[in-house]
Design an enzyme around this catalytic site. Structure first.
Site: not given
Length: 421
Positions: A30, A115, A203, A261, A303, A305, A348, A399
């Protein structure tokens, strides 16, 4: 490199070594724009794919590092190249293949699954790879340049190392070919639409996996919205397990704002940026894919987080924009579906961010969503209250396992269609 190991059966797992000298296995790749994930799965006929080990090379352009783990999550090996030592996709895949040959000495590779983000008009389902297939998929790279070249290049590199082994391409776009024609169409002249400009959706491998897992949790849920929230983010409306609409459109920039993005933008704004010579096509694409989204909004990080830990008003505004965009799509897709039975978070951010899940659910009270705060803090799987009109779930995606399942189904025709893990 360190901790060089040979693969052995885990305690309590199936022990194929007692029956044969080597384990027949497939490897799944992937490829992302700056990463390469892989998994090795036992390929016993008639048995669901069993993970033997999984690994990845991350941050390939700046500080590449390799890690591989046993199926139970225990580390097997790691390696770092050092900062400012970029590794391209071909070198990364060759590194992985060399590692497999050196360390998994009792594994007999029998196939590879890949993938591939875009299958185009020709491929609406997983397919065996040959030269003509790769040439066609290569021709689509202009439509989706951020992933397609690396996906196709990986298959070519594997063929150089294992020219006699079958390879299977699994496409992110395939799952969305069940969308009604009106949802796949843009209001453009026929000659433009005929050139490939349509709502492809991405996806799809993740949504395919979730569509097989959700019945175990909510068997009566027919009208479902799945939020695949990671560095790349999208949402998909499912009716009876089939895609009827999804947020990513022609390419992987549209829909929700993502880590770097942009998500949806008005086309006249893009024309303005080109017309005013602030950007050319190359720099505009780079800005939209690498400096926009949550990073562009916050000016701090893409990110999630980092943003969630920040008290900076710009970080809070970026998070608010993210959940606002999701809320709008939930409303639209509930209308498309004629109601909503279940909402699923995956990937995630979806699997790990208590804050994002709570923020979206707080905006969906009008739909009858009632969040169970304790269940949400614990990560689910069900995070809505018993009396919530819409059940809400956290279901980890996989995936690579889905690709393994499709790959085995093609190289072993006697196998059944993909089933639940």
């Amino acid at each position: 490199m360190h901790n060089m190991v040979t693969m052995r059966p885990r305690q309590g797992s199936r022990a194929p070594h007692a029956r044969q000298s080597s384990v027949r296995a497939i490897v799944v790749f992937n490829a992302g724009s700056t990463s390469l994930k892989f998994g090795v799965y036992a390929a016993d006929a008639g048995v669901s794919p069993e993970l033997l080990c999984a690994g990845r090379i991350d941050n390939m352009t700046a500080d590449p590092h390799f890690v591989v783990k046993h199926a139970d999550g225990k580390p097997m090996e790691s390696h770092a190249w050092g900062k400012h030592h970029a590794v391209d996709h071909k070198a990364a895949l060759r590194f992985v293949l060399a590692w497999l040959k050196t360390n998994l000495t009792d594994i007999e590779l029998v196939a590879a699954g890949h993938r591939v983000v875009l299958g185009g008009e020709r491929y609406g389902a997983p397919t065996l790879i040959d030269g003509d297939v790769l040439d066609y998929l290569d021709s689509l790279a202009m439509m989706e340049p951020s992933h397609q070249p690396y996906d196709v290049g990986g298959a070519r590199t594997f063929a150089e190392a294992y020219p006699d082994l079958p390879q299977v391409a699994c496409f992110d776009t395939s799952f969305h070919r069940t969308m009604p024609g009106v949802a796949q169409t843009y209001a453009l002249p026929k000659e433009v639409r005929d050139s490939g400009v349509r709502h492809w959706g991405y996806h799809g491998i993740s949504y395919d996996y979730i569509s097989h897992q959700l019945p175990k949790f909510a068997p009566a849920a027919r009208r479902v919205i799945v939020a695949h929230l990671g560095g790349g983010a999208s949402m998909c409306a499912l009716l009876d397990g089939r895609s009827v609409d999804t947020t990513m459109g022609f390419g992987t920039l549209s829909g929700l704002p993502m880590a770097t993005r942009s998500g949806d933008l008005p086309p006249d704004a893009l024309l303005y940026l080109l017309r005013s010579k602030q950007f050319d096509t190359t720099t505009l694409e780079k800005m939209l894919s690498e400096r926009a989204g949550l990073l562009g909004l916050s000016g701090i990080s893409g990110d999630m987080r980092v943003l969630q830990k920040s008290a900076d008003a710009r970080a809070l505004a970026a998070l608010d924009y993210f959940t606002y965009a999701m809320m709008k799509y939930v409303g639209a897709y509930a209308a498309v579906l004629g109601g909503l039975d279940a909402l699923v978070f995956t990937a995630g951010i979806g699997e790990n961010s208590v804050q994002v899940r709570a923020a979206l659910c707080a905006r969906l009270g009008w739909l009858g969503v009632t969040l169970d705060e304790n269940a949400n803090a614990a990560g689910g799987p069900r995070i809505s209250t018993v009396d919530s009109k819409v059940s809400v779930w956290v279901i980890p995606t996989n995936e690579e396992w889905m690709i393994a399942q499709h790959t085995l189904a093609l190289i072993q025709p006697e196998r059944k269609a993909p089933c639940s893990q």
